[in-house]
Design a protein around this motif. Structure first.
Motif: not given
Length: 272
Positions: A222-244
């Motif tokens: 269950n991905f968690l998608i955040k907008e960290v700055e305008p137009g820039v997304l961060s997708i978390e695989l698990f809590k606090d573990i960003e995919i990249n």
């Protein structure tokens, strides 16, 4: 899976007795076109040459590797002196699959970000309406491919250590099992350089193992998608573990391990 080094060819070729309710598969008739796959970049160029030129294979003469699944559906038998070529091909093909999955992960994330920046709709209540289900499933699928391909590659590498150290190391088809063995007090092999690398450079493997075990037993992400700055997304695989961050950590550690094994293991064979 069973991975056995056997000195009797007849025993190696013998399949386990079939169960009464086992499925029977019959191949369709036709002319074989090709068994080969494209030649990808070699993951262990130094090691492959060292095995070929060294005398390590003399310890495996007249023996056979028998690979058989617990249910009996898969049965393979190879001369032990030829197995390193087969394992090397498997590793080579898997590393290409890993590169492909990394490209697909990046593409899926870019597609999600593009949809967010170009196609989002604002609802009356202030929420954002988005539709990138297809891209999310593609991202999930590619992460599965990456995780399981890296782990499968490592387990295939583990099966090569009898060729590298000799049969006295025992049979390993789990890299995790090999690490525990080589660093344990009861190991018949003393390799302080390998042990030091495992103790200090393999935290990424613990991370990979945790993620792989979760995916194998629970499956869904269950991905968690955040907008960290305008137009820039961060997708978390698990809590606090960003995919990249996860991908970069595991891939960097994996590439460092392959380079280490190529150099160190080839020096073991040259010195043996």
């Amino acid at each position: 899976m069973k991975f056995e080094l056997i000195s009797n060819q007849e025993k190696a070729l013998k399949r386990a007795s079939g169960r009464n309710n086992r499925y029977e598969f019959h191949a369709r008739k036709g002319s074989t076109i090709c068994y080969q796959q494209p030649l990808y970049e070699q993951p262990f160029p130094l090691l492959l040459e060292a095995i070929y030129k060294g005398n390590t294979l003399s310890k495996l003469k007249s023996r056979y590797y028998k690979i058989e699944s617990n249910g009996g559906y898969i049965h393979q038998c190879y001369p032990a002196v030829e197995y390193y070529k087969i394992a090397h091909r498997m590793i080579r093909d898997n590393t290409h699959t890993i590169r492909f999955s990394l490209n697909e992960i990046n593409k899926a994330q870019r597609a999600i970000e593009d949809i967010y920046t170009t196609s989002k709709e604002k609802l009356p209540g202030g929420q954002t309406k988005l539709s990138f289900d297809k891209e999310m499933y593609q991202l999930r699928s590619s992460i599965f491919t990456f995780v399981f391909s890296v782990r499968a590659t490592l387990d295939t590498v583990a099966s090569l250590f009898q060729t590298i150290y000799g049969p006295q190391i025992g049979q390993h088809i789990s890299f995790n099992g090999f690490m525990k063995y080589i660093t344990g007090n009861n190991s018949h092999i003393k390799d302080p350089v390998m042990c030091e690398f495992i103790r200090t450079k393999m935290e990424w493997f613990i991370l990979l193992k945790d993620i792989r075990d979760y995916l194998a037993h629970f499956g869904s992400i269950n991905f968690l998608i955040k907008e960290v700055e305008p137009g820039v997304l961060s997708i978390e695989l698990f809590k606090d573990i960003e995919i990249n961050n996860f991908i970069e950590t595991v891939d960097n550690g994996f590439q460092e391990l392959l380079m280490f094994l190529d150099g160190h293991c080839s020096s073991i064979i040259d010195g043996g």
